[in-house]
Write an enzyme that holds these catalytic residues in place. Structure first.
Site, PDB file in Angstrom:
ATOM      1  N   HIS A 159      25.519  29.924  45.320  1.00  0.00           N
ATOM      2  CA  HIS A 159      26.444  29.009  46.020  1.00  0.00           C
ATOM      3  C   HIS A 159      27.851  29.104  45.435  1.00  0.00           C
ATOM      4  O   HIS A 159      28.624  28.165  45.522  1.00  0.00           O
ATOM      5  CB  HIS A 159      25.964  27.564  45.960  1.00  0.00           C
ATOM      6  N   SER A 280      53.974  42.388  45.310  1.00  0.00           N
ATOM      7  CA  SER A 280      54.496  41.594  46.421  1.00  0.00           C
ATOM      8  C   SER A 280      55.974  41.901  46.576  1.00  0.00           C
ATOM      9  O   SER A 280      56.678  42.153  45.600  1.00  0.00           O
ATOM     10  CB  SER A 280      54.286  40.118  46.132  1.00  0.00           C
ATOM     11  N   LYS A 286      52.929  39.145  41.186  1.00  0.00           N
ATOM     12  CA  LYS A 286      51.682  39.412  41.888  1.00  0.00           C
ATOM     13  C   LYS A 286      51.200  40.850  41.823  1.00  0.00           C
ATOM     14  O   LYS A 286      51.971  41.788  41.777  1.00  0.00           O
ATOM     15  CB  LYS A 286      51.817  38.996  43.358  1.00  0.00           C
ATOM     16  N   GLU A 293      40.637  44.578  49.621  1.00  0.00           N
ATOM     17  CA  GLU A 293      40.685  43.715  50.804  1.00  0.00           C
ATOM     18  C   GLU A 293      40.410  44.526  52.074  1.00  0.00           C
ATOM     19  O   GLU A 293      39.709  44.078  52.980  1.00  0.00           O
ATOM     20  CB  GLU A 293      42.048  43.034  50.903  1.00  0.00           C
TER      21      GLU A 293
END
Ligand code: ARG
Length: 462
Positions: A159, A280, A286, A293
């Site tokens: 979970h 970024s 970043k 992804e």
């Protein structure tokens, strides 16, 4: 000749948009090697049964070699007006080999021709994919071995809540098991599709005394397909490939997602190598895991390919219908996507920087070791449900007081159950806990080491 598919009984040429809509050349050019091979074998067979003279056969084989060179050197005159790869190669054959060229299509139809090419092509592409998959599995095993000593421990989750500590090696081997089943499914699909449709002709077979066993063998098929209708109408073999690819890509997407999570500042378990991340344009701090992804996202395409082709085949009457031309793009797309994803992960994984301290701390913190205490009582005769209850009460108290399990002493333990002893405290140490899970398939270092050794043998590593 140049508009043969629109020829036959037709007097008018095609509508321009209709011709473009109908043409498959942009994507079935990929079949050119297979189509040339098939043509060679077909010519040899026609010669063997006396339908082509020796001279005609030689003229055809010579022209086929020329065509091969033309394509390889990028000077083949592809013509979209000729609709597809088969018509393009045949037209060129007629130009180069003269009258013999016009005989190649004897006792054959584009229906069995395309089904044959497609099976040959998938067999070859799957062979390449399987090589990449083996490299991926080897990498998983190597990474599992590399992180055994000293052991890298992280919280295992259910979970997405910290559940119980596991070895990072155990995590790698979980993906190894999945990848091994993916390999099995792809090999099954590859094995089952290896039958020859060639000679089924349009749909009913042919009156010529062709030798389908000869052509099947020469093309490396296990046997000729036993039913000519099935041979030209079926694409279940393609759906099998797509199903296997879909499952395999789903597995990769889960690994990608876990690595994305683990590389967030919140987890901080791992750093993605620079070569597979981007910065970024506006936030200098970043490091975005774009490649992971995309591997996660591209599961969408592979599923779309499976759903797309399933929909094409659904309710389609036998035998060949032009609908079946729509089988190719989803296949190419899914194969390339999976293959790229595999290759990327194979280079990315060894470049990951795992933060052993962060992972260890996360596994130790909180209540990932609570099961240890319940098991301790259960081993001493307390029914597990009751033990679970006792430890639950302890955890509730600690949560209220903002404390962790490691802050507990023997006195406090005994207050919750008299059977608790010094030994129970020892269990709250991460290495004791991890060693305890020595059941077959469990995460104890001994069990995992054994599994690593077996897996090394399975993938041929020494
Ligand atoms: N380009 C076609 C395909 O990919 C080849 C078969 C055409 N057959 C036909 N009867 N029109 O399916």
């Amino acid at each position: 000749m140049s508009h043969r598919t629109w020829g036959g009984r037709f007097e008018e040429g095609p509508d321009a948009l209709a011709a473009r809509f109908n043409a498959s050349l942009p994507f079935d050019r990929a079949l050119w090697r297979e189509d040339l091979w098939q043509n060679r074998v077909q010519a040899e067979m026609l010669h063997r049964i006396g339908l082509l003279s020796k001279e005609e056969l030689e003229a055809l084989l010579k022209a086929l070699s020329e065509i091969e060179q033309e394509i390889e050197e990028g000077r083949f005159p592809w013509r979209e007006a000729l609709e597809d790869v088969h018509m393009n190669l045949e037209a060129r054959l007629m130009e180069l080999a003269g009258p013999a060229g016009a005989k190649i299509h004897t006792a054959r139809s584009r229906n069995d021709q395309v089904a044959t090419d497609l099976r040959l092509h998938l067999r070859r592409r799957l062979g390449e994919v399987l090589e990449d998959l083996l490299a991926f599995r080897r990498t998983l095993v190597r990474e599992a071995e590399r992180h055994l000593e000293p052991p890298f421990v992280l919280p295992g989750y259910t979970h997405l809540q910290r559940a119980q500590p596991i070895l990072l090696s155990h995590w790698f081997l979980a993906y190894y098991e999945m990848a091994t089943r993916d390999e099995g499914r792809l090999k099954d699909a590859q094995r089952r599709l290896n039958e020859s449709p060639l000679g089924a002709a349009a749909l009913a077979g042919t009156g010529f005394s062709i030798d389908r066993f000869y052509t099947a063998k020469a093309l490396g098929f296990d046997r000729p397909m036993r039913n000519s209708l099935d041979a030209v109408a079926s694409r279940d073999f393609a759906l099998e490939v797509l199903s296997a690819l879909n499952i395999a890509q789903l597995n990769l997407s889960r690994m990608a997602e876990e690595l994305i999570l683990y590389s967030t500042e919140e987890f901080g378990f791992v750093e993605v190598p620079d070569a597979f991340a981007t910065g970024s344009s506006i936030m200098p701090q970043k490091k975005n895991p774009d490649i992971l992804e995309l591997i996660r996202a591209k599961a969408g395409r592979v599923l779309a390919a499976l759903v797309g082709l399933s929909t094409v085949v659904k309710g389609l009457p036998l035998a060949y219908n032009k609908d079946l031309q729509e089988d190719k793009e989803p296949l190419w797309n899914a194969l390339t996507t999976y293959q790229d994803s595999l290759r990327l992960l194979t280079t990315l994984l060894p470049g990951l920087k795992w933060n052993r301290e962060r992972m260890w701390k996360a596994a130790e913190e909180g209540f990932a070791l609570a099961t240890e205490l319940a098991d301790f009582l259960a081993q001493r005769g307390v029914p597990f449900r009751e033990a679970h209850h006792v430890v639950g009460r302890l955890v509730r108290k600690l949560v209220q007081e903002g404390r962790a399990l490691k802050d507990v002493d023997l006195f406090e333990l005994k207050a919750h159950h008299p059977l608790f002893s010094e030994e129970a405290l020892l269990l709250l140490r991460l290495d004791t806990a991890i060693h305890a899970r020595a059941s077959y398939g469990g995460t104890a270092p001994r069990a995992v080491r054994e599994r690593v050794l077996e897996a090394k043998e399975e993938v041929g590593l020494d």
